[in-house]
Design a protein around this motif. Structure first.
Motif, PDB file in Angstrom:
ATOM      1  N   CYS A 110       0.851  -1.188   0.000  1.00 31.95           N
ATOM      2  CA  CYS A 110       0.000   0.000   0.000  1.00 31.95           C
ATOM      3  C   CYS A 110       0.889   1.241   0.000  1.00 31.95           C
ATOM      4  O   CYS A 110       1.881   1.297   0.727  1.00 31.95           O
ATOM      5  N   CYS A 115      -0.945   3.526   6.536  1.00 32.25           N
ATOM      6  CA  CYS A 115      -1.800   2.338   6.473  1.00 32.25           C
ATOM      7  C   CYS A 115      -1.314   1.298   7.487  1.00 32.25           C
ATOM      8  O   CYS A 115      -0.117   1.085   7.660  1.00 32.25           O
ATOM      9  N   THR A 117      -1.188  -1.757   7.260  1.00 30.83           N
ATOM     10  CA  THR A 117      -0.397  -2.830   6.639  1.00 30.83           C
ATOM     11  C   THR A 117       1.086  -2.476   6.546  1.00 30.83           C
ATOM     12  O   THR A 117       1.926  -3.358   6.381  1.00 30.83           O
ATOM     13  N   CYS A 139      -7.148  -0.207  -1.339  1.00 32.04           N
ATOM     14  CA  CYS A 139      -6.757  -0.922  -0.116  1.00 32.04           C
ATOM     15  C   CYS A 139      -7.982  -1.275   0.728  1.00 32.04           C
ATOM     16  O   CYS A 139      -8.822  -0.424   1.017  1.00 32.04           O
ATOM     17  N   CYS A 142      -6.985   0.769   4.544  1.00 32.54           N
ATOM     18  CA  CYS A 142      -7.014   2.231   4.696  1.00 32.54           C
ATOM     19  C   CYS A 142      -7.963   2.894   3.703  1.00 32.54           C
ATOM     20  O   CYS A 142      -8.195   4.099   3.790  1.00 32.54           O
TER      21      CYS A 142
HETATM   22 ZN   LIG Z   1      -3.681   0.754   2.814  1.00 29.96          ZN
END
Ligand SMILES: [Zn+2]
Lengths: 154, 301
Positions: A110, A115, A117, A139, A142
């Motif tokens: 991402c 985010c 992740t 995503c 997010c």
């Molecule tokens: Zn994201």
């Protein structure tokens, strides 16, 4: 380069998979996505070959390896127009286009630094969206759109 | 995995209307013992006193007990505990988790790793769905309907997550929008494309006066300092709009002014006792809406 020569290049392995019509600049991304640097099989890579449609293209030939459709569909992020040739005994026995998966799990990064992740051990997950012929990744976490495909490092 | 409230986009038109009708019931009944014996965790990985108090009061007015923390300074998280471990542990103790976290997508992730409902009380710049629901509730309360309402959004429309979520939620109800923002803080193209695809009309202006008399809801927002890396840029925009009582001559009779609060200088105090000011009632509505969210996710109606 004549049509015949290209044919010859494509089918010059005995058994295996030939990925053709990869944009030259995406070749190494495709290698990353399929994790070919950790693949024990013989792999032949052609870079900057002439192509009528792409200008410069790349080809990857992998001997004695046949991929699942799901594995191949991931390539669509980097090379949406790539073709897959299945080779048996020097002959192209099947030729198909790659299909863009609806969801991409665990192979892309991402682009949003905030985010979750990118900050916790969370597997990335995106929905694919095609806008102006470009593949974008939405995503799941997010909810931001990643415009450029960035492969996760293995 | 049970139903959670993570993003306003996960909720259909009917689900939104359902929560609003339960919120109305909560406003009418006031306190109850509906959640007697239940425990609500309020996990604030970043501080937000206003939102936390609103959720905690909501839980207590339903008879539930509340546990949690208001910032991470004295918790094991400051010692490096992962979000996963915190959520796994807490979810074994309680019936529902309300959480605020600086990372975007944190609440979605939490909802996927535990078996109890999770309420997103803000995940960074991403979503804050209880705010959106209380905005919808307030629009419904002041206009008697959600359909075909003309909403003028004012201020930081570029970074303001509340206006983005409200725009998406209202898209179910055939709205009209006016976007009032300085050039540098205009509504991002992705949201305008979203509206165009649905045939929802909108106008853009940088003048607060231009469409002041053309709206049912005047949604004022604050320009947030934390969105600007350059303090000079912030100074340039922080006082760009200031609504004063004298400007309100000629507005629609039913027009109401909303603001997610806290305000800085966007609304002069002399506006407070006009019939158009509704932002304090809006904040109170937040409590009823949060009572409804918690009750609905725990299986009431
Ligand atoms: Zn994201």
């Amino acid at each position: 380069m004549s049509e015949r020569n290209t044919q010859l290049k494509v089918s010059a392995i005995k058994d295996g998979t030939v990925l053709d019509h990869i944009p030259a600049q995406s070749l190494f991304q495709v290698i990353d996505i399929l994790d070919l640097s950790h693949c024990g099989n013989p792999v032949t890579i052609g870079v900057n070959l002439e192509s009528k449609t792409l200008g410069r293209k790349g080809i990857i030939k992998i001997s004695d390896r046949f991929f699942l459709d799901e594995e191949l569909s991931r390539i669509a992020l980097a090379a949406p127009d790539a073709t897959v040739n299945i080779i048996r005994d020097y002959q192209v026995v099947s030729k198909k286009r790659i299909e863009l998966p609806a969801e991409v799990i665990g192979i892309a990064k991402c682009s949003n630094p905030m985010c979750v992740t990118n900050n916790q051990a969370v597997t990335t997950r995106f929905a694919t969206v095609v806008e102006d012929k470009k593949v974008k990744l939405l995503c799941h976490y997010c909810e931001k759109t990643t415009e450029e495909f960035i492969p996760l490092r293995h | 995995m049970s139903k959670s409230l993570i993003s306003i986009n996960d909720f259909s038109r009917d689900e939104l209307l359902h929560i609003l009708s339960v919120a109305r019931e909560m406003e009418e009944t006031g306190s109850s013992k509906l959640l007697d014996g239940k425990v609500v965790a309020c996990l604030f990985f970043e501080p937000s006193t206003r939102t936390r108090l609103s959720f905690e009061t909501a839980a207590k007015r339903l008879g539930a007990k509340v546990i949690g923390f208001s910032d991470v300074a004295n918790t094991s998280i400051s010692k490096g505990e992962t979000l996963k471990d915190t959520i796994k542990m807490v979810s074994n103790y309680v019936d529902i988790i309300v959480m605020r976290h600086p990372l975007e997508g944190a609440a979605r992730y939490a909802s996927e790793i535990c078996d109890i409902p999770v309420v997103n009380a803000g995940d960074g710049a991403n979503q804050h769905p209880s705010q959106t629901l209380l905005d919808l509730y307030t629009i419904l309360q002041t206009q008697g309907r959600l359909e075909r309402v003309a909403v003028n959004m004012v201020g930081d429309l570029k970074y303001g997550r509340t206006v983005h979520s409200l725009l998406q939620a209202l898209s179910h109800f055939d709205p009209e929008f006016i976007f009032t923002a300085p050039e540098a803080l205009r509504m991002p193209a992705e949201y305008k494309t979203f509206l165009e695809k649905r045939g929802i009309p909108f106008l853009e202006t940088d003048s607060l006066m231009e469409h002041l008399c053309d709206c049912d809801i005047l949604y004022m927002t604050r320009v947030q300092q934390e969105r600007f890396s350059d303090p000079m840029e912030y100074e340039k925009f922080k006082d760009v709009y200031r609504l004063e009582r004298s400007m309100l001559a000629g507005v629609r009779e039913n027009m109401k002014i909303l603001h997610p609060l806290p305000r800085v200088g966007e609304i002069a105090e002399d506006v407070d006792n006009t019939p158009y000011a509704y932002y304090f009632k809006q904040a109170q509505n937040g409590m009823y809406v949060r009572m409804a969210i918690i009750a609905c996710l725990l299986g009431y109606r």
